[in-house]
Design a protein around this motif. Structure first.
Motif, PDB file in Angstrom:
ATOM      1  N   GLN A  69     -64.255  62.039 -43.481  1.00 56.34           N
ATOM      2  CA  GLN A  69     -62.986  62.042 -42.758  1.00 56.34           C
ATOM      3  C   GLN A  69     -63.046  61.144 -41.518  1.00 56.34           C
ATOM      4  O   GLN A  69     -62.058  60.520 -41.146  1.00 56.34           O
ATOM      5  CB  GLN A  69     -62.602  63.464 -42.365  1.00 56.34           C
ATOM      6  CG  GLN A  69     -61.207  63.542 -41.786  1.00 56.34           C
ATOM      7  CD  GLN A  69     -60.788  64.976 -41.537  1.00 56.34           C
ATOM      8  OE1 GLN A  69     -61.590  65.883 -41.664  1.00 56.34           O
ATOM      9  NE2 GLN A  69     -59.531  65.154 -41.182  1.00 56.34           N
ATOM     10  N   LYS A  70     -64.226  61.042 -40.895  1.00 53.77           N
ATOM     11  CA  LYS A  70     -64.375  60.154 -39.736  1.00 53.77           C
ATOM     12  C   LYS A  70     -64.184  58.698 -40.136  1.00 53.77           C
ATOM     13  O   LYS A  70     -63.569  57.920 -39.411  1.00 53.77           O
ATOM     14  CB  LYS A  70     -65.749  60.324 -39.096  1.00 53.77           C
ATOM     15  CG  LYS A  70     -65.887  61.540 -38.252  1.00 53.77           C
ATOM     16  CD  LYS A  70     -67.196  61.522 -37.504  1.00 53.77           C
ATOM     17  CE  LYS A  70     -67.300  62.712 -36.587  1.00 53.77           C
ATOM     18  NZ  LYS A  70     -68.486  62.670 -35.757  1.00 53.77           N
ATOM     19  N   VAL A  71     -64.723  58.333 -41.298  1.00 51.92           N
ATOM     20  CA  VAL A  71     -64.570  56.961 -41.779  1.00 51.92           C
ATOM     21  C   VAL A  71     -63.113  56.694 -42.119  1.00 51.92           C
ATOM     22  O   VAL A  71     -62.577  55.630 -41.808  1.00 51.92           O
ATOM     23  CB  VAL A  71     -65.479  56.693 -43.003  1.00 51.92           C
ATOM     24  CG1 VAL A  71     -65.321  55.280 -43.506  1.00 51.92           C
ATOM     25  CG2 VAL A  71     -66.928  56.958 -42.647  1.00 51.92           C
ATOM     26  N   TYR A  72     -62.448  57.675 -42.727  1.00 46.82           N
ATOM     27  CA  TYR A  72     -61.031  57.524 -43.044  1.00 46.82           C
ATOM     28  C   TYR A  72     -60.210  57.335 -41.773  1.00 46.82           C
ATOM     29  O   TYR A  72     -59.342  56.466 -41.716  1.00 46.82           O
ATOM     30  CB  TYR A  72     -60.519  58.744 -43.817  1.00 46.82           C
ATOM     31  CG  TYR A  72     -59.025  58.710 -44.001  1.00 46.82           C
ATOM     32  CD1 TYR A  72     -58.450  57.889 -44.953  1.00 46.82           C
ATOM     33  CD2 TYR A  72     -58.189  59.468 -43.187  1.00 46.82           C
ATOM     34  CE1 TYR A  72     -57.078  57.833 -45.111  1.00 46.82           C
ATOM     35  CE2 TYR A  72     -56.823  59.425 -43.336  1.00 46.82           C
ATOM     36  CZ  TYR A  72     -56.275  58.606 -44.298  1.00 46.82           C
ATOM     37  OH  TYR A  72     -54.921  58.542 -44.435  1.00 46.82           O
ATOM     38  N   HIS A  76     -57.951  54.213 -40.834  1.00 51.37           N
ATOM     39  CA  HIS A  76     -56.537  54.449 -40.528  1.00 51.37           C
ATOM     40  C   HIS A  76     -56.177  53.841 -39.172  1.00 51.37           C
ATOM     41  O   HIS A  76     -55.132  53.203 -39.024  1.00 51.37           O
ATOM     42  CB  HIS A  76     -56.273  55.957 -40.541  1.00 51.37           C
ATOM     43  CG  HIS A  76     -54.836  56.321 -40.503  1.00 51.37           C
ATOM     44  ND1 HIS A  76     -53.989  56.092 -41.557  1.00 51.37           N
ATOM     45  CD2 HIS A  76     -54.087  56.900 -39.531  1.00 51.37           C
ATOM     46  CE1 HIS A  76     -52.785  56.508 -41.243  1.00 51.37           C
ATOM     47  NE2 HIS A  76     -52.820  57.007 -40.016  1.00 51.37           N
ATOM     48  N   HIS A  77     -57.065  54.012 -38.208  1.00 48.27           N
ATOM     49  CA  HIS A  77     -56.846  53.430 -36.886  1.00 48.27           C
ATOM     50  C   HIS A  77     -56.819  51.901 -36.967  1.00 48.27           C
ATOM     51  O   HIS A  77     -55.996  51.248 -36.339  1.00 48.27           O
ATOM     52  CB  HIS A  77     -57.939  53.893 -35.929  1.00 48.27           C
ATOM     53  CG  HIS A  77     -57.869  53.281 -34.570  1.00 48.27           C
ATOM     54  ND1 HIS A  77     -56.886  53.604 -33.665  1.00 48.27           N
ATOM     55  CD2 HIS A  77     -58.639  52.333 -33.975  1.00 48.27           C
ATOM     56  CE1 HIS A  77     -57.055  52.893 -32.564  1.00 48.27           C
ATOM     57  NE2 HIS A  77     -58.116  52.116 -32.736  1.00 48.27           N
ATOM     58  N   ARG A  78     -57.723  51.328 -37.763  1.00 47.10           N
ATOM     59  CA  ARG A  78     -57.765  49.874 -37.939  1.00 47.10           C
ATOM     60  C   ARG A  78     -56.473  49.364 -38.576  1.00 47.10           C
ATOM     61  O   ARG A  78     -55.966  48.315 -38.231  1.00 47.10           O
ATOM     62  CB  ARG A  78     -58.961  49.469 -38.804  1.00 47.10           C
ATOM     63  CG  ARG A  78     -59.076  47.983 -39.030  1.00 47.10           C
ATOM     64  CD  ARG A  78     -60.259  47.647 -39.882  1.00 47.10           C
ATOM     65  NE  ARG A  78     -61.506  48.131 -39.353  1.00 47.10           N
ATOM     66  CZ  ARG A  78     -62.237  47.513 -38.440  1.00 47.10           C
ATOM     67  NH1 ARG A  78     -61.828  46.368 -37.958  1.00 47.10           N
ATOM     68  NH2 ARG A  78     -63.355  48.029 -38.016  1.00 47.10           N
ATOM     69  N   LYS A  79     -55.915  50.128 -39.504  1.00 50.23           N
ATOM     70  CA  LYS A  79     -54.676  49.719 -40.166  1.00 50.23           C
ATOM     71  C   LYS A  79     -53.544  49.608 -39.152  1.00 50.23           C
ATOM     72  O   LYS A  79     -52.741  48.683 -39.191  1.00 50.23           O
ATOM     73  CB  LYS A  79     -54.323  50.711 -41.273  1.00 50.23           C
ATOM     74  CG  LYS A  79     -52.984  50.470 -41.920  1.00 50.23           C
ATOM     75  CD  LYS A  79     -52.919  49.153 -42.647  1.00 50.23           C
ATOM     76  CE  LYS A  79     -51.572  48.976 -43.310  1.00 50.23           C
ATOM     77  NZ  LYS A  79     -51.360  47.635 -43.766  1.00 50.23           N
ATOM     78  N   ASP A  83     -53.460  45.883 -38.487  1.00 50.81           N
ATOM     79  CA  ASP A  83     -52.618  45.714 -39.664  1.00 50.81           C
ATOM     80  C   ASP A  83     -53.422  45.287 -40.892  1.00 50.81           C
ATOM     81  O   ASP A  83     -52.991  44.453 -41.680  1.00 50.81           O
ATOM     82  CB  ASP A  83     -51.487  44.722 -39.393  1.00 50.81           C
ATOM     83  CG  ASP A  83     -50.388  44.839 -40.424  1.00 50.81           C
ATOM     84  OD1 ASP A  83     -50.236  45.925 -41.004  1.00 50.81           O
ATOM     85  OD2 ASP A  83     -49.690  43.834 -40.669  1.00 50.81           O
ATOM     86  N   GLN A  84     -54.622  45.842 -41.032  1.00 54.89           N
ATOM     87  CA  GLN A  84     -55.413  45.623 -42.250  1.00 54.89           C
ATOM     88  C   GLN A  84     -56.394  46.769 -42.413  1.00 54.89           C
ATOM     89  O   GLN A  84     -56.908  47.296 -41.443  1.00 54.89           O
ATOM     90  CB  GLN A  84     -56.153  44.289 -42.216  1.00 54.89           C
ATOM     91  CG  GLN A  84     -57.247  44.202 -41.176  1.00 54.89           C
ATOM     92  CD  GLN A  84     -57.969  42.872 -41.236  1.00 54.89           C
ATOM     93  OE1 GLN A  84     -57.501  41.938 -41.852  1.00 54.89           O
ATOM     94  NE2 GLN A  84     -59.109  42.803 -40.597  1.00 54.89           N
ATOM     95  N   TYR A  85     -56.624  47.150 -43.653  1.00 48.08           N
ATOM     96  CA  TYR A  85     -57.583  48.217 -43.921  1.00 48.08           C
ATOM     97  C   TYR A  85     -59.004  47.671 -43.949  1.00 48.08           C
ATOM     98  O   TYR A  85     -59.925  48.270 -43.458  1.00 48.08           O
ATOM     99  CB  TYR A  85     -57.302  48.885 -45.268  1.00 48.08           C
ATOM    100  CG  TYR A  85     -56.239  49.936 -45.197  1.00 48.08           C
ATOM    101  CD1 TYR A  85     -56.432  51.101 -44.489  1.00 48.08           C
ATOM    102  CD2 TYR A  85     -55.030  49.768 -45.854  1.00 48.08           C
ATOM    103  CE1 TYR A  85     -55.459  52.073 -44.424  1.00 48.08           C
ATOM    104  CE2 TYR A  85     -54.056  50.740 -45.795  1.00 48.08           C
ATOM    105  CZ  TYR A  85     -54.274  51.890 -45.091  1.00 48.08           C
ATOM    106  OH  TYR A  85     -53.307  52.829 -45.036  1.00 48.08           O
TER     107      TYR A  85
END
Length: 121
Positions: A69-72, A76-79, A83-85
């Motif tokens: 969940q931390k990686v997700y 998510h924050h990077r997205k 504006d990119q995963y």
């Protein structure tokens, strides 16, 4: 206000219909690069080891096992911020390849030893 006969005429300001703010890009252009360009850029970076962030890649690998969940949340924050995963850094791919090759060599050597022991006895 007097304009010079050598100065270009002012460009029209484009208004974004959703935000009612001036658009920073011309109407016909896109801000994203093509997939081919991104792939070429990514593949060129594979051979630049000094620029890779191996520490962050190891953190991702560890936390994918321990607390995914931390990686997700990080992705998510990077997205929302960039504006990119995906990351531009291929360090995760390089480390994963090294681990897979290491595991393959270990597996082959252990299986050949067990086959030799089986044949000898």
């Amino acid at each position: 206000m007097m304009s010079s006969k050598f100065s270009p005429p002012p460009s029209p300001v484009l208004i974004d219909s959703q935000t009612q703010m001036p658009s920073p890009l011309p109407a016909g252009s896109t801000s994203r690069s093509s997939a081919t360009y991104k792939r070429q850029k990514y593949l060129r970076r594979i051979f630049k080891f000094r620029q890779m962030d191996f520490e962050f890649a190891m953190w991702q690998m560890l936390y994918l096992i321990v607390a995914p969940q931390k990686v997700y949340r990080n992705f998510h924050h990077r997205k929302y911020t960039k504006d990119q995963y995906a990351r531009d850094d291929p360090a995760f791919l390089v480390l994963l390849s090294i681990f897979l090759v290491g595991k393959l060599i270990t597996r082959i050597s252990s299986s050949s030893i067990s086959h030799i022991c089986y044949v000898c006895y």
